[in-house]
Design an enzyme around this catalytic site. Structure first.
Site, PDB file in Angstrom:
ATOM      1  N   ARG A  45       6.469 -16.632   5.480  1.00  0.00           N
ATOM      2  CA  ARG A  45       6.147 -15.294   5.995  1.00  0.00           C
ATOM      3  C   ARG A  45       7.334 -14.366   5.787  1.00  0.00           C
ATOM      4  O   ARG A  45       7.189 -13.196   5.464  1.00  0.00           O
ATOM      5  CB  ARG A  45       5.757 -15.337   7.479  1.00  0.00           C
ATOM      6  CG  ARG A  45       5.625 -13.934   8.030  1.00  0.00           C
ATOM      7  CD  ARG A  45       5.025 -13.752   9.433  1.00  0.00           C
ATOM      8  NE  ARG A  45       5.018 -14.881  10.310  1.00  0.00           N
ATOM      9  CZ  ARG A  45       6.078 -15.300  11.028  1.00  0.00           C
ATOM     10  NH1 ARG A  45       7.241 -14.654  10.960  1.00  0.00           N
ATOM     11  NH2 ARG A  45       5.974 -16.348  11.802  1.00  0.00           N
ATOM     12  N   TYR A  81      -8.084   9.199   2.282  1.00  0.00           N
ATOM     13  CA  TYR A  81      -8.907   7.991   2.207  1.00  0.00           C
ATOM     14  C   TYR A  81      -9.479   7.731   3.607  1.00  0.00           C
ATOM     15  O   TYR A  81      -8.746   7.776   4.601  1.00  0.00           O
ATOM     16  CB  TYR A  81      -8.024   6.826   1.755  1.00  0.00           C
ATOM     17  CG  TYR A  81      -8.712   5.487   1.752  1.00  0.00           C
ATOM     18  CD1 TYR A  81      -9.649   5.184   0.778  1.00  0.00           C
ATOM     19  CD2 TYR A  81      -8.423   4.538   2.717  1.00  0.00           C
ATOM     20  CE1 TYR A  81     -10.291   3.956   0.772  1.00  0.00           C
ATOM     21  CE2 TYR A  81      -9.055   3.307   2.716  1.00  0.00           C
ATOM     22  CZ  TYR A  81      -9.986   3.025   1.740  1.00  0.00           C
ATOM     23  OH  TYR A  81     -10.618   1.818   1.734  1.00  0.00           O
ATOM     24  N   ASP A 104       0.578   8.330  -0.559  1.00  0.00           N
ATOM     25  CA  ASP A 104      -0.329   7.291  -1.040  1.00  0.00           C
ATOM     26  C   ASP A 104      -0.567   7.583  -2.524  1.00  0.00           C
ATOM     27  O   ASP A 104      -1.240   8.554  -2.872  1.00  0.00           O
ATOM     28  CB  ASP A 104      -1.625   7.366  -0.222  1.00  0.00           C
ATOM     29  CG  ASP A 104      -2.667   6.331  -0.654  1.00  0.00           C
ATOM     30  OD1 ASP A 104      -2.556   5.797  -1.777  1.00  0.00           O
ATOM     31  OD2 ASP A 104      -3.597   6.083   0.140  1.00  0.00           O
ATOM     32  N   LYS A 111      -6.417  -1.649  -6.223  1.00  0.00           N
ATOM     33  CA  LYS A 111      -6.984  -0.728  -7.208  1.00  0.00           C
ATOM     34  C   LYS A 111      -6.280  -0.901  -8.561  1.00  0.00           C
ATOM     35  O   LYS A 111      -6.348  -1.969  -9.133  1.00  0.00           O
ATOM     36  CB  LYS A 111      -6.907   0.696  -6.658  1.00  0.00           C
ATOM     37  CG  LYS A 111      -7.288   0.823  -5.169  1.00  0.00           C
ATOM     38  CD  LYS A 111      -8.739   0.482  -4.864  1.00  0.00           C
ATOM     39  CE  LYS A 111      -9.027   0.279  -3.386  1.00  0.00           C
ATOM     40  NZ  LYS A 111      -8.618   1.355  -2.490  1.00  0.00           N
TER      41      LYS A 111
HETATM   42  C1  LIG Z   1      -8.394   1.540  -1.139  1.00  0.00           C
HETATM   43  C2  LIG Z   1      -7.458   2.586  -0.673  1.00  0.00           C
HETATM   44  C3  LIG Z   1      -6.676   2.406   0.474  1.00  0.00           C
HETATM   45  C4  LIG Z   1      -6.783   1.175   1.353  1.00  0.00           C
HETATM   46  O1  LIG Z   1      -6.394   0.035   0.684  1.00  0.00           O
HETATM   47  P1  LIG Z   1      -7.017  -1.448   0.998  1.00  0.00           P
HETATM   48  O2  LIG Z   1      -6.333  -2.301   0.005  1.00  0.00           O
HETATM   49  O3  LIG Z   1      -8.488  -1.343   0.798  1.00  0.00           O
HETATM   50  O4  LIG Z   1      -6.666  -1.754   2.405  1.00  0.00           O
HETATM   51  C5  LIG Z   1      -5.808   3.420   0.828  1.00  0.00           C
HETATM   52  N1  LIG Z   1      -5.710   4.545   0.085  1.00  0.00           N
HETATM   53  C6  LIG Z   1      -6.458   4.763  -1.013  1.00  0.00           C
HETATM   54  C7  LIG Z   1      -6.306   6.025  -1.771  1.00  0.00           C
HETATM   55  C8  LIG Z   1      -7.348   3.787  -1.433  1.00  0.00           C
HETATM   56  O5  LIG Z   1      -8.094   4.015  -2.521  1.00  0.00           O
END
Ligand SMILES: *Cc1c(COP(=O)(O)O)cnc(C)c1O
Length: 387
Positions: free
Chosen positions: A50, A103, A177, A202
């Site tokens: 961890r 998001y 982000d 993604k």
């Molecule tokens: C998918 C996404 C998230 C969240 O990520 P997870 O891996 O699904 O927890 C946050 N911001 C954006 C822009 C996303 O596309």
């Protein structure tokens, strides 16, 4: 090293020393704990998985290199990364300024957990106007949280201008982000942000077969605090997923170039359709912030949205008629995806809030994959006949 070279070599050097196996690809270290010879001396610095894990370390080094960052940390999901960041920076009574078109899951985390449970105030503002962000900052503000381009309306905000204004207030951290652009097209730390977040689910992994998240930063003190939270709160990324994302990042540059080429071709095709009212893609000159897109990003990415000249039922028929565009949430994989944000990804955003930010019920979002563009266009053409 240039980006493409870092994407293959950073964090993954074959161990050619005596006893090293010379693996060209980083092994998946599954051990939960590490034996030592002497009580006081952990072997090679590892004690418990961890806290630190060699496969995860390799990915953290790779992702830091891709964002031109000194440090990287990876987590069990994008939201796990955000939760760990918010737990590190925020406490009861603090204040956050955030883009009003985030998001959906980020918005839910901020409102339903950090606001409702821990009394952290959040002001959602239209960050396309940097002055609105500056005006919302007060003496309790600890974090400015941005996303650019946003999901699904692809609104942009000027990271450099906002970071400059926010940093006039000591102690305010600017976080971005960067999931939609990936570090290949946009590097927020170079523009003045303090921290970059990714859902590695993604583009970074890129194959729709792993869930993960990451935070990258330059400030060593902030890194130490986040590293403490990563271990203390425990939302770590598994060794297997760390390996998957290491593998995915090797092709990030070539994938992003193809995602962008296909997205632009689809956007231009849609612009010519009589049944389409509006196409939103930062790479189109018709995008209201096209100039900022050109200045701030080195490309326009693979995400686009459009509004059909029809009701929600027509939009449903359209997306259900497609063969190659999988009807699914998420984005950034090699396969093309399509969805209706108002009923799928953004269903957790209250209807009145959706109206306020301009998210129509019939809006359709596309994550352009890297299939052959002729097949994608042909598929869209046949779906138009089904509206
Ligand atoms: C998918 C996404 C998230 C969240 O990520 P997870 O891996 O699904 O927890 C946050 N911001 C954006 C822009 C996303 O596309």
């Amino acid at each position: 090293m240039k980006f493409e070279t870092r994407a293959i070599h950073a964090g993954e050097k074959p161990n050619l020393k005596e006893g090293g196996s010379g693996d060209v690809a980083k092994p998946i270290h599954l051990a939960s704990t590490y034996a030592r010879e002497k009580v006081d001396v952990p072997t090679a610095g590892y004690e418990y998985s961890r806290t630190d894990n060699p496969t995860r370390d390799a990915l953290q080094e790779r992702l830091a290199a891709l964002e031109n960052a000194r440090h990287g940390l990876v987590f069990a999901s994008g939201l796990g990364a955000e939760t760990s960041l918010f737990l590190t920076l925020l406490q009861n009574g603090d204040h956050v300024v955030a883009f009003d078109d985030l998001y959906g899951g980020t918005r839910r985390l901020m409102t339903r957990i950090f606001n409702e449970r821990f009394q952290v105030d959040v002001s959602f503002v239209d960050a396309r106007d940097a002055q609105q962000v500056a005006a919302a900052i007060n003496e309790r503000t600890k974090l400015v949280w941005l996303e650019t381009p946003t999901n699904p309306l692809l609104k942009l905000c000027d990271i450099k201008a906002i970071a400059e204004l926010a940093h006039r207030h000591p102690g305010v951290v600017v976080g971005v982000d960067n999931t939609f652009m990936s570090p290949y097209f946009q590097r927020p730390l170079d523009l003045g942000a303090d921290i970059v977040m990714h859902s590695t689910t993604k583009y970074l992994n890129g194959h729709s077969d792993s869930v993960g998240g990451a935070l990258m930063m330059n400030d060593s003190d902030l890194y130490a605090r986040l590293k403490f939270t990563q271990n203390a709160a425990g939302a770590i990324l598994s060794p297997f997923d760390s390996y998957m994302i290491l593998r995915g990042t090797k092709t990030l540059a070539v994938r992003m170039r193809q995602h962008q080429e296909n997205a632009l071709a689809i956007a231009r095709f849609l612009e010519k359709q009589s049944r389409v009212n509006r196409v939103i893609y930062p790479g189109l000159a018709s995008h209201p912030q096209y100039a900022l897109a050109c200045a701030q990003m080195s490309g326009f990415g693979g995400m686009l949205s459009f509004e059909l000249d029809s009701d929600v039922e027509g939009a449903k028929r359209f997306v259900e008629a497609l063969h190659y565009f999988a009807l699914a949430e998420s984005l950034g994989g090699v396969e093309s995806l399509i969805e209706l944000p108002a009923v799928m990804t953004h269903a957790s955003v209250p209807p009145e809030e959706r109206r306020k930010i301009g998210l129509a019920d019939g809006l359709i979002r596309i994550s352009a994959g890297i299939e052959h563009i002729d097949d994608l266009i042909e598929d869209l053409e046949q779906a138009f006949s089904k509206i």
